[in-house]
Design a protein around this motif. Structure first.
Motif, short mmCIF file in Angstrom:
data_model
loop_
_atom_site.label_atom_id
_atom_site.label_comp_id
_atom_site.label_asym_id
_atom_site.label_seq_id
_atom_site.Cartn_x
_atom_site.Cartn_y
_atom_site.Cartn_z
N VAL A 1 -5.73 -1.93 -9.80
CA VAL A 1 -4.82 -0.90 -8.81
C VAL A 1 -4.83 0.21 -9.46
CG1 VAL A 1 -2.43 -0.66 -7.93
CG2 VAL A 1 -3.39 -2.91 -8.04
N SER A 2 -5.30 1.44 -8.57
CA SER A 2 -4.89 2.71 -8.90
C SER A 2 -4.08 3.38 -8.29
CB SER A 2 -6.46 3.48 -8.85
OG SER A 2 -7.37 3.22 -10.01
N ALA A 3 -2.94 3.83 -8.76
CA ALA A 3 -1.93 4.42 -8.11
C ALA A 3 -1.57 5.78 -8.21
CB ALA A 3 -0.32 3.81 -8.54
N GLY A 4 -1.19 6.75 -7.17
CA GLY A 4 -1.15 8.07 -7.47
C GLY A 4 0.34 8.28 -6.80
N HIS B 1 3.30 6.46 -10.97
CA HIS B 1 2.91 6.70 -9.83
C HIS B 1 3.50 5.77 -8.81
CE1 HIS B 1 0.75 10.53 -10.99
NE2 HIS B 1 0.13 9.58 -11.73
N PRO B 2 4.03 5.88 -7.57
CA PRO B 2 4.62 5.19 -6.70
C PRO B 2 3.52 4.47 -5.78
CG PRO B 2 5.17 7.21 -5.90
CD PRO B 2 4.44 7.43 -7.30
N PRO C 1 4.67 0.83 0.89
CA PRO C 1 3.28 0.43 0.39
C PRO C 1 3.04 -1.05 0.57
CG PRO C 1 4.41 1.88 -1.14
CD PRO C 1 5.37 2.07 0.02
N TYR C 2 4.06 -1.93 0.53
CA TYR C 2 4.18 -3.23 0.39
C TYR C 2 4.02 -3.91 1.90
CZ TYR C 2 5.66 -1.84 -3.93
OH TYR C 2 6.00 -1.29 -5.06
N ALA D 1 -3.68 9.76 -11.57
CA ALA D 1 -3.77 8.28 -11.06
C ALA D 1 -3.59 7.59 -12.28
CB ALA D 1 -5.20 7.97 -10.75
N ALA D 2 -2.98 6.33 -12.06
CA ALA D 2 -2.69 5.30 -13.04
C ALA D 2 -3.20 4.05 -12.71
CB ALA D 2 -1.19 5.16 -13.41
N THR D 3 -3.98 3.34 -13.43
CA THR D 3 -4.88 2.22 -13.18
C THR D 3 -4.10 0.92 -14.02
OG1 THR D 3 -6.62 3.51 -12.72
CG2 THR D 3 -7.06 1.17 -13.01
N ALA D 4 -3.94 0.11 -13.28
CA ALA D 4 -3.65 -1.36 -13.88
C ALA D 4 -4.45 -2.42 -13.32
CB ALA D 4 -2.26 -1.53 -13.83
#
Lengths: 264, 264
Positions: free
Chosen positions: B103-106, B52-53, B184-185, B84-87
Motif C-alpha cells: 500500500v502506497s499512501a499519499g 498519509h491518509p 477510502p474504505y 508517499a508512505a509505503t507499507a
C-alpha cells in the motif's frame, strides 16, 4: 549463449530465497535506472524457484532510486498452488528497500484462443512510425541503446514541441539486440518503456513511477510489440498510465497500469 | 458513534505493527468473505500509523479463503516519504497468509481540479437502473445486505438469463446503511462490488479474484458512486476487470484492475 539483456538481468543464488544481482548502468534513463529493467530483474528472482513460469499478476512499489552496481533480492514464497504461486520479491541496496513487489505466477497455455477479446488499439503501421532518437556515432543514450522505439506520428508531436493535447502514446517496442524475442522479462521492460504520457499535455520532465502493476495475458510471439498507453486523469501531481501490449500476431500479451508523479 | 461498516472493518492494535481483527460473516458472498471487505480491513491497519491518509496505490494478492472470526494483520512499514508512505499489510489466519498487500499512501488535496480528465462513462440515470435483489423479509443475502446496487439495464441482461455478449457492467453502489459516505474504505469495497463481468458473456459461477490493484484518485463526495467495469480479454481461464468509480459530483475517485479466474 545468452543475450546482453539476459546477462544484465541475471540473478545469482546466494542463499535460501536470497539472490545477488548486478544492476547495469546501460539501463539508465538520464540518471536513474529504468523501472522496467528493475522489474525484470526482480521477476527473475521471484520466478527462479517457482512452479509456474508466467508472471500473471505483478505489483511493484518504487521506494528509492538504486545505483548501478551490486544489490540483493530477497524472495519470500507465500503460496504455491495449482493455479497460481505467489511470492514477495524485494530489491535491497545499502540495507534499504529500493523496490518491493508481490508476484502471482501461473502457467499460460501458449496456444489458448481467447473466449472473448476486445478491439485492438488503432496504431499506425510500423513503417509509418518514427524513431525518436538521433543516432550518434556512440549510439543512442541510456535505455534507448537497449530498447528500440517507433512512435505513431499522431501521438509523437511532443518530440517537436507540439503536444497532442491528451495523455496518449502509441507505437512499437522491441529489444535493440536481436534475436531477443519477447518473453516475460522483455514484457516487464516494455510495460514501462514509453516516455511519460503527460508529455502529451506539455508536462515535460522526469516523472517518477510510484507503483506499477502489470499482467501477463498470453505468451508473446517473436517480433515487435505494439504498445498503446493512455491516461484517464492528471490531477494533484498524480497521473495514471494504462498500457496494452499486443504481439506481432495480434494477441493481447500484457496489460499494465502505473501511478506516477508529474515532473517539475 | 460509528457505523456498522466501521465496526466490521475495525482493527485493534495488539503490538508493534500487529493488529487484531474480527472478520464479519455479514460481508460474505455465498460463502467466502467479500474481497473488498477484506481489503478495507487491511487498509485500516496499513494506514493506522501512516503519515498519509489516502491509499493512492494498493495491490492485493488473494491467497487463501479466510473464515469469519478472529484474524491478525501484520504491517511492515517500508518507507515514509513526503509524497508517499509505503507499507506491506498481511492478513493472517491459522498461521497462514490469507491476503497480502503493498500500500502506497499519499495526501490528496480534496479541492484539487484535474489538469486533464478523460470522458466519464455513459451510465443510465440512477432512476432508470434496477436493483438486482428480491428483498425478502430478512433482507437481501450476504454482501447485498451491506451494499446497495443499481444496475444499468443495458448491462444487466444476465439477471434474466440474457447476457449482453461482452464483459461489461455499469451502475451505482453505496453502503446500505446511511449515512455512510464514501471514504477510502468504502472505495475499497466498491472496487470489487460488482458481480464477475464474465456473467456478461454467460459464464456464471463464482469467479475467485487472484489479484486486485486499485488507486484512489480523489476524495469522494457524499452520495452514490457510479461504477463501470469492463474487461479486455477472457482467455485460458483468466479474465481482467477494469473498474472506474465516479462520485456524485462527476469526479473520477478510483480506478482498479483485477485478475480473476473464470468460474466453473
Amino acid at each position: 549463449m545468452s543475450t546482453t539483456f539476459e546477462r544484465a538481468t541475471a540473478v545469482r543464488r546466494a542463499g535460501d530465497g536470497v539472490y545477488d544481482v548486478e544492476l547495469d548502468a546501460a539501463y539508465s534513463m538520464g540518471g536513474p535506472l529504468h523501472g522496467g529493467y528493475l522489474m525484470a530483474t526482480l521477476l527473475r528472482a521471484a520466478l527462479a524457484d517457482s512452479p509456474h513460469p508466467h508472471p500473471v499478476a505483478n505489483g511493484f512499489h518504487f521506494l528509492r532510486t538504486p545505483r548501478p552496481g551490486p544489490a540483493r533480492v530477497r524472495v519470500e514464497r507465500l503460496k504455491s498452488g495449482r493455479t497460481a504461486a505467489t511470492a514477495r520479491a524485494t530489491l535491497i541496496q545499502d540495507d534499504q528497500v529500493v523496490l518491493d513487489s508481490l508476484v502471482s505466477a501461473g502457467t499460460l497455455d501458449p496456444v489458448a484462443e481467447p473466449d472473448w477479446l476486445g478491439e485492438p488499439p488503432e496504431i499506425a503501421p510500423i513503417e509509418k512510425c518514427e524513431e525518436p532518437w538521433t543516432l550518434t556515432p556512440d549510439g543512442p543514450p541510456g535505455l534507448a541503446g537497449q530498447v528500440e522505439f517507433r512512435h505513431d506520428p499522431e501521438t509523437s508531436g511532443w518530440l517537436r514541441g507540439e503536444p497532442l493535447g491528451r495523455p496518449e502514446m502509441r507505437g512499437y517496442v522491441r529489444m535493440r539486440e536481436q534475436p531477443q524475442d519477447p518473453d516475460p522479462y522483455v514484457l516487464a521492460v516494455a510495460t514501462d518503456a514509453m516516455p511519460p504520457i503527460v508529455f502529451g499535455i506539455g508536462k515535460m520532465g522526469w516523472a517518477p513511477t510510484v507503483e506499477l502493476t502489470w499482467h501477463m495475458r498470453a505468451v508473446p510471439a517473436p517480433g515487435w510489440l505494439a504498445i498503446r498507453v493512455v491516461g484517464r486523469m492528471v490531477a494533484d501531481g498524480w497521473f495514471d498510465e494504462d498500457v496494452e501490449l499486443w504481439d506481432s500476431t495480434g494477441r493481447l500479451v500484457a496489460q499494465a497500469r502505473q501511478m506516477a508523479r508529474v515532473g517539475r
